[in-house]
Design an enzyme around this catalytic site. Structure first.
Site, PDB file in Angstrom:
ATOM      1  N   ASN A 168      -2.492   8.326  10.856  1.00 22.69           N
ATOM      2  CA  ASN A 168      -1.636   7.378  10.153  1.00 22.69           C
ATOM      3  C   ASN A 168      -0.192   7.543  10.616  1.00 22.69           C
ATOM      4  OD1 ASN A 168       0.257   6.544   7.927  1.00 22.69           O
ATOM      5  ND2 ASN A 168      -1.636   5.870   6.963  1.00 22.69           N
TER       6      ASN A 168
ATOM      7  N   HIS B 153      25.419 -19.405   1.715  1.00 24.33           N
ATOM      8  CA  HIS B 153      26.188 -18.375   2.417  1.00 24.33           C
ATOM      9  C   HIS B 153      26.191 -17.134   1.552  1.00 24.33           C
ATOM     10  CE1 HIS B 153      29.356 -16.283   4.547  1.00 24.33           C
ATOM     11  NE2 HIS B 153      29.357 -17.226   5.489  1.00 24.33           N
ATOM     12  N   ASP B 154      25.601 -16.054   2.048  1.00 23.58           N
ATOM     13  CA  ASP B 154      25.401 -14.875   1.214  1.00 23.58           C
ATOM     14  C   ASP B 154      26.692 -14.155   0.846  1.00 23.58           C
ATOM     15  OD1 ASP B 154      25.718 -14.149   3.862  1.00 23.58           O
ATOM     16  OD2 ASP B 154      23.834 -13.047   4.020  1.00 23.58           O
TER      17      ASP B 154
ATOM     18  N   SER C 185      33.388 -12.860   6.972  1.00 27.29           N
ATOM     19  CA  SER C 185      32.172 -12.283   6.377  1.00 27.29           C
ATOM     20  C   SER C 185      31.804 -10.957   7.021  1.00 27.29           C
ATOM     21  CB  SER C 185      31.002 -13.269   6.521  1.00 27.29           C
ATOM     22  OG  SER C 185      31.256 -14.455   5.833  1.00 27.29           O
TER      23      SER C 185
ATOM     24  N   HIS D   8      -2.980  20.354  31.559  1.00 27.25           N
ATOM     25  CA  HIS D   8      -3.825  19.310  32.160  1.00 27.25           C
ATOM     26  C   HIS D   8      -5.219  19.311  31.540  1.00 27.25           C
ATOM     27  CE1 HIS D   8      -0.690  19.001  35.232  1.00 27.25           C
ATOM     28  NE2 HIS D   8      -0.742  20.315  35.300  1.00 27.25           N
TER      29      HIS D   8
ATOM     30  N   ASN E 269     -11.759  13.722   8.387  1.00 26.26           N
ATOM     31  CA  ASN E 269     -10.986  13.150   9.491  1.00 26.26           C
ATOM     32  C   ASN E 269      -9.501  13.512   9.389  1.00 26.26           C
ATOM     33  OD1 ASN E 269     -13.323  11.884  10.405  1.00 26.26           O
ATOM     34  ND2 ASN E 269     -12.939  10.030   9.214  1.00 26.26           N
TER      35      ASN E 269
ATOM     36  N   SER F 126     -15.809  10.089   6.107  1.00 27.66           N
ATOM     37  CA  SER F 126     -16.537   9.002   6.754  1.00 27.66           C
ATOM     38  C   SER F 126     -17.426   8.335   5.722  1.00 27.66           C
ATOM     39  CB  SER F 126     -17.393   9.544   7.908  1.00 27.66           C
ATOM     40  OG  SER F 126     -18.331   8.584   8.344  1.00 27.66           O
TER      41      SER F 126
ATOM     42  N   ARG G 139       0.805  -1.223   0.000  1.00 29.29           N
ATOM     43  CA  ARG G 139       0.000   0.000   0.000  1.00 29.29           C
ATOM     44  C   ARG G 139       0.843   1.281   0.000  1.00 29.29           C
ATOM     45  NH1 ARG G 139      -5.335   0.801   1.571  1.00 29.29           N
ATOM     46  NH2 ARG G 139      -5.873   2.863   2.349  1.00 29.29           N
TER      47      ARG G 139
END
Length: 468
Positions: free
Chosen positions: A314, A95-96, A128, A176, A308, A300, A19
């Site tokens: 997000n 083995h990479d 490595s 507060h 919104n 909505s 996405r």
């Protein structure tokens, strides 16, 4: 029902590769598995060039400028066919890094015709982790400096610009969750921009360390092969030549402390940005900002009137995911059992998602802020219904007069508390109270003329502390 796992092209399992791919795509060039292999190839080639250019191994020939250029061209030409070939080699080696070594050796015949004698200098005296630690340092450095940091800097500049634009717009503060001493919207945004900018300076100044010293950090194989070489200096010059800081003391692995530092700094930036998101969300809820741009979006599915604050929500979620990954990276990478264990190998493959979720949040916050317009009238309306916030300056002025010996200024806090606590008062009641205190004429006029809108101290001027 066909399995989605069998469809082609393959369907992404994670949101970043599905996405949200567009927002995080620039990180693929730095932190993907092919990017890791391309960077490993770069390090292996540079090590071969370094060994031959400095006559480190007696009797080994040097490379011409054309041969050096041809070797380095392998990195620039790294493409899908190279990715596929490496995958096939790794399927055999399991083995990479060894796959990279064999891949490069295959190319020497094409790139360095008649120089088969140099084949065994590929990956010479290396474990490595000599290749991996340098590769990860270069990758993270590139991802942070070339992708993440410019986006974060642009966002901070965006917040700073809003702070300057709104420096004089009065705002009822809420401590507060309760009405408190007024400020300005610009000053409050400036606080967040200042905090974010300070974290960016930490991140921009990060050190990226690297090592090349063998299987347990002793240069054992190096000295066994070529005892007369100054291997510490060779290692130092190679690592710093890559643009990294040389680490002289390690086990088999570079200790990754620098990674923990960078990830902690980015996580702290994320947390301040999360605070900005929750504050902006609250200001939108109060009506202090209107989401007037992008009205074509659906807020909505059932309430047509809604817009919104999805960009900030997000961003909050992605910042939390990013920090969860950054925190586990920072806390686990600094530990390796004795001289080596492989937990870091799997852990470091999550660096891309960690920075990816942060980058996605940056994109969302920037787009969210760009869709806002301040609503000064709504801020002014709230100020006008909270005249009790002027109890603070009145009792403070009375305290100063009492200290100077002015009569009738006793118990100022208690008297204002009795007037204002637990109830709303208006301008008329407050002015009547001030007129009845017996204040010096100049003080009385100053306090009687004060309004919640004008009681912002030097808030507008404080915005000037933001760097230009």
């Amino acid at each position: 029902m066909p399995s989605l796992a069998d469809l082609t092209p393959p369907i992404a399992l994670g949101a970043l590769d599905g996405r949200y791919r567009k927002a995080v795509a620039p990180l693929v060039d730095h932190l993907s598995e092919p990017a890791l292999n391309r960077t490993r190839l770069h390090v292996e080639i540079e090590w071969l060039i370094h060994l031959t250019s400095h006559g480190v191994v007696p009797g080994a020939g040097t490379l011409s400028a054309a041969e050096v250029e041809s070797l380095r061209g392998l990195v620039g030409e790294f493409d899908q066919s190279a990715i596929d070939e490496l995958a096939a080699i790794e399927a055999e080696t399991v083995h990479d890094v060894k796959a990279i070594e064999y891949f490069l050796k295959r190319r020497l015949g094409d790139r360095l015709e008649g120089r088969e004698d140099l084949a065994e200098l590929v990956h010479f005296a290396c474990t490595s982790e000599d290749i991996n630690n340098l590769s990860y340092a270069l990758m993270v450095q590139g991802a942070v400096r070339s992708v993440w940091l410019p986006c974060a800097t642009e966002l901070v500049e965006q917040v700073s610009g809003m702070a300057r634009e709104l420096a004089d717009i009065p705002l009822l503060a809420h401590t507060h969750g309760q009405p408190a001493t007024p400020t300005t919207m610009g000053k409050e945004l400036a606080v967040l921009a200042f905090r974010l900018g300070r974290q960016l300076r930490h991140i921009a100044g990060a050190e990226y360390l690297g090592k090349l010293n063998g299987a347990t950090g002793t240069f054992g194989a190096h000295l066994a092969a070529v005892p007369g070489a100054d291997w510490q200096q060779i290692s130092h010059d190679f690592v710093t030549g890559l643009g990294l800081t040389w680490n002289p003391l390690t086990t088999q692995i570079e200790s990754h402390d620098w990674q923990a530092e960078v990830y902690a700094d980015i996580a702290r930036f994320n947390r301040v940005l999360h605070n900005l998101c929750t504050d902006i969300w609250s200001y939108i809820s109060m009506g202090y900002f209107a989401q007037v741009r992008g009205q074509g979006t659906v807020g909505s599915s059932t309430m047509p009137h809604k817009v919104n604050p999805i960009r900030f929500e997000n961003a909050e979620a992605n910042l939390e995911v990013s920090n969860a990954l950054l925190d586990v990276l920072a806390s686990t990478l600094v530990t390796s059992r004795l001289q080596r264990d492989l937990t870091d190998s799997s852990m470091q493959r999550n660096i891309g998602p960690a920075l990816g979720h942060s980058l996605l949040a940056l994109d969302n916050v920037s787009r969210g802020l760009a869709g806002l317009d301040a609503a000064p009238a709504a801020m002014a309306a709230d100020l006008d219904t909270n005249w009790e916030v002027l109890a603070e300056p009145i009792q403070s002025a009375m305290r100063a007069l009492a200290a100077a010996g002015h009569p009738g200024m006793d118990n100022p806090y208690e008297r204002l508390k009795e007037l204002t606590r637990g109830r709303r008062i208006g301008q008329a009641e407050l002015v009547e109270f001030v007129r009845g205190l017996g204040l010096p004429a100049d003080v009385e006029e100053r306090l009687a003329a004060m309004t919640p809108t004008t009681y912002v101290g030097i808030a507008p001027d404080l915005v000037a502390h933001l760097p230009n």
